[in-house]
Design an enzyme around this catalytic site. Structure first.
Site, PDB file in Angstrom:
ATOM      1  N   ARG A  58       3.180 -10.287   1.898  1.00 46.20           N
ATOM      2  CA  ARG A  58       2.137 -10.866   2.331  1.00 46.20           C
ATOM      3  C   ARG A  58       1.078 -11.194   1.492  1.00 46.20           C
ATOM      4  O   ARG A  58       0.039 -11.788   1.926  1.00 46.20           O
ATOM      5  CB  ARG A  58       1.566  -9.761   3.500  1.00 46.20           C
ATOM      6  CG  ARG A  58       2.649  -9.779   4.711  1.00 46.20           C
ATOM      7  CD  ARG A  58       2.033  -8.804   5.781  1.00 46.20           C
ATOM      8  NE  ARG A  58       1.929  -7.425   5.459  1.00 46.20           N
ATOM      9  CZ  ARG A  58       2.714  -6.479   5.332  1.00 46.20           C
ATOM     10  NH1 ARG A  58       4.053  -6.668   5.547  1.00 46.20           N
ATOM     11  NH2 ARG A  58       2.499  -5.286   4.802  1.00 46.20           N
ATOM     12  N   GLU A  95       2.103   5.228   2.382  1.00 43.47           N
ATOM     13  CA  GLU A  95       1.659   6.098   3.247  1.00 43.47           C
ATOM     14  C   GLU A  95       2.858   6.674   4.348  1.00 43.47           C
ATOM     15  O   GLU A  95       2.677   7.513   4.807  1.00 43.47           O
ATOM     16  CB  GLU A  95       0.478   5.505   4.137  1.00 43.47           C
ATOM     17  CG  GLU A  95       0.687   4.203   4.917  1.00 43.47           C
ATOM     18  CD  GLU A  95       0.543   3.019   4.194  1.00 43.47           C
ATOM     19  OE1 GLU A  95       0.322   1.883   4.778  1.00 43.47           O
ATOM     20  OE2 GLU A  95       0.407   3.195   2.648  1.00 43.47           O
TER      21      GLU A  95
END
Length: 170
Positions: A58, A95
């Site tokens: 992205r 994460e």
């Protein structure tokens, strides 16, 4: 036009407990895409940039646009096995797991002024890994530039001493 109106929350993606910030509605709207591009460019100001490093995948959407507008080269940072030439690699924690990123070993020249661009600054692991790659090749990270910063995850803490800017902050 508020860019965050074009960001969609996806619950439990890619794993349970994660709220993913989906930028595809923003990318799919010509006006929102143009506005985001302008805002990201404005965050750089008049700094001299030799290379824009975009992080897979992205970070490529706006990284190429920024490179063109800044009259700089574009350098993709990709997952292992995606770049055809000799690479330098760096592993890091996300994460929701771990990963490794690679950059062509000749993509950054010593002394290059580099703008790091990615879509989201979350916990900072990805950006910190890319900073290490850039600096290992002799580049100077002038700024870390993000479309979105999730400030509640304190990703800036892993980028201590770096200029960090985002078009949208949550």
């Amino acid at each position: 036009m508020k860019l965050n109106n074009y960001i969609r929350d996806i619950q439990d993606f890619p794993t349970e407990g994660i709220i993913f910030k989906d930028i595809t509605p923003l990318l799919g709207d010509a006006s929102a895409f143009a506005k985001a591009s302008q805002e990201l460019l404005a965050l750089v100001g008049d700094q001299h940039i030799d290379k824009v490093v975009g992080v897979e995948s992205r970070g490529f959407f706006f990284g190429g646009v920024l490179a063109k507008e800044l009259n700089a080269g574009f350098v993709p940072v990709r997952k292992p096995g995606k770049l055809p030439y000799t690479t330098a690699s760096q592993s890091y924690a996300l994460e929701y797991g771990t990963d490794t990123l690679e950059i062509h070993e000749d993509a950054i020249q010593p002394g290059d002024k580099v703008l790091l661009h990615d879509d989201v600054l979350a916990t900072g692991g990805t950006a910190a890994a890319v900073v290490k790659l850039i600096e290992r090749l002799g580049g100077e990270v002038v700024q870390c530039n993000f479309l979105i910063e999730l400030s509640f995850l304190s990703g800036k803490d892993k980028l201590e001493g770096k200029m960090i800017k985002a078009a949208i902050t949550y």
